[in-house]
Design a protein around this motif. Structure first.
Motif: not given
Lengths: 363, 128
Positions: A264-282
């Protein structure tokens, strides 16, 4: 960037030694730092790969977090799972904002059950400190920057040099311990930023000069920040401000391994969402297939840009890291990079770009 | 070469370039000061023979490990020869900036431009 007059730049306790050694001193994140010594970037780089180099990294900051609330604060701020960090251990993590962008990348050392030391990037230290204090609640947050000089001793011979000065065995890789080196108490950390074995030393600023002298006397080559950059890029370590920014998240930077969203670190939700969706760039490592050197900011045809680029002193080709569209991030993908108006071909490479075995096999 | 040197037989441009003028042609390169500032040169990208270059403007790029720098033309003219050996051995620019480290030879379009360049003493004075 605004002009900085030399008078406003800070100097490390080793400044006089760098000057006497003939180092080129340049402004770096508010500090006047040695970018290279007379030996030159290539010789310094190869000394670290083949023997031992010593770096003054006293511009890097330190934050100490103490007290009964220390664990909770760090678990809230750092992307990694602080509960996996035992006393005498070291852990890499990101500091993220609510949107998941990266504020800094940091090593944290656990010195005692309720006592942690976090090393910050020089340019981010004040920002990080304010962020820690803003969220501190019960924990005690101390700015320890002025209490430490920091040296990195890196290379295949580094441990032998430092061990010969020490009162007890050095801590293993990713561990830390207080040791006496040549009569001076020093926090020895089995970490580094070169891809080589070695240690980082956190010492009283008053002891830094004598420590430096003895390490150099025992055979370590003074190595500047320029070689530090080529060394880290060959092994694909991120540089904050280049490969990591507040606008990009850990997943696209390839640092998902350092993120434990369940904490539950600050930013965890956004990181989780990016992990689930997959990033547009790498972020991918690349090497040029012909002559030339790609640099930070060079655009890539079809999207993306170079965030770090140099000539690899070990491989003698242009190398770098770039954010590219995910569908073009696979190893072996050809990239066309616009290097100041001239298109240069590159190929997405495996991480790390440099491996010792490879050098031995191919000469 | 380790020590700063500025040969007397050359003309100098304030952007740290030199010219060795021979009638209506000139050989061009960068000064000791420029190569020292750059550090070890790792890449030189020469222009093509036949290209017209203009005094005060960039005609080539030279790269060290850390940075890329423009090479400024001290004089105007047409390139008649390039030092292709620098492609394989760019570090020659550091080792011998006034000799084997020369970059291009040009046919001058305006010989009177040489009057605007500095002699060695005047150039060295700008570095102090």
């Amino acid at each position: 960037m605004g002009a900085v007059s030399p008078g406003t730049l800070r100097r490390t306790p080793l400044f006089d030694r760098h000057e006497a050694a003939g180092a080129k001193l340049v402004p770096f994140a508010g500090w006047e730092m040695p970018v290279q010594y007379p030996a030159g970037i290539r010789a310094e780089h190869l000394a670290v790969r083949g023997a031992t180099g010593v770096f003054d990294v006293s511009h890097m900051g330190q934050i100490e977090t103490m007290g009964p609330g220390a664990r909770d604060l760090l678990q809230r701020l750092l992307s990694n799972d602080v509960d996996r960090l035992s006393v005498g251990g070291a852990q890499y993590a990101l500091l993220c904002h609510e949107g998941g962008g990266v504020l800094d990348d940091l090593f944290t050392y656990r010195l005692a059950p309720d006592h942690y030391l976090t090393v910050t990037n020089a340019a981010n230290h004040d920002k990080d400190l304010a962020w820690f204090r803003h969220h501190a609640q019960g924990a005690e947050v101390l700015d320890a920057h002025d209490r430490y000089a920091m040296l990195a001793v890196q290379g295949p011979g580094a441990r032998e040099i430092v061990q010969a000065m020490a009162d007890a065995p050095l801590p293993a890789r990713m561990n830390t311990a207080q040791r006496v080196l040549g009569g001076r108490s020093v926090l020895v950390c089995g970490t580094g930023y070169t891809g080589e074995d070695g240690v980082e030393l956190l010492a009283d600023p008053d002891h830094a000069g004598a420590l430096w002298d003895e390490i150099v006397h025992r055979g370590a080559a003074p190595t500047g920040l320029a070689a530090r950059d080529t060394l880290r890029l060959e092994v694909c370590f991120h540089l904050y401000g280049n490969d990591l920014t507040e606008e990009r998240g850990p997943i696209e930077a390839g640092l998902g391994w350092a993120c434990k969203e369940a904490t539950g670190f600050i930013g965890a939700e956004a990181v989780h969402a990016a992990r689930e969706a997959g990033p547009a760039q790498r972020l991918v490592p690349f090497r040029l297939t012909g002559p030339g050197i790609a640099r930070q900011g060079n655009r890539i045809e079809g999207g993306g840009e170079v965030t770090s680029g140099t000539l690899s002193p070990s491989l003698e080709v242009g190398i770098g890291m770039a954010y590219v569209p995910t569908q073009r991030a696979a190893v072996g993908t050809e990239l066309q990079i616009d290097v100041r108006g001239r298109v240069r071909s590159a190929v997405v490479a495996e991480k790390p770009l440099y491996r010792r075995e490879e050098q031995e096999t191919h000469g | 070469m380790a020590e700063a040197t500025y040969p007397d037989d050359l003309l100098y441009h304030p952007e740290h370039d030199w010219a060795r003028v021979d009638d209506d042609t000139a050989t061009l390169g960068i000064t000791w000061y420029a190569q020292d500032l750059l550090g070890e040169v790792v890449f030189f990208d020469p222009p093509d023979v036949g290209t017209t270059i203009t005094a005060g403007e960039s005609y080539a790029e030279v790269e060290s490990v850390k940075a890329v720098s423009d090479v400024i033309a001290p004089l105007s003219g047409e390139i008649i020869e390039v030092n292709t050996a620098l492609g394989d051995n760019p570090e020659t620019i550091n080792d011998d900036p006034y000799g084997e480290g020369w970059m291009v030879r040009i046919r001058l379009s305006d010989v009177s431009e040489t009057e605007s360049l500095m002699d060695a003493a005047a150039y060295a004075a700008t570095l102090e």
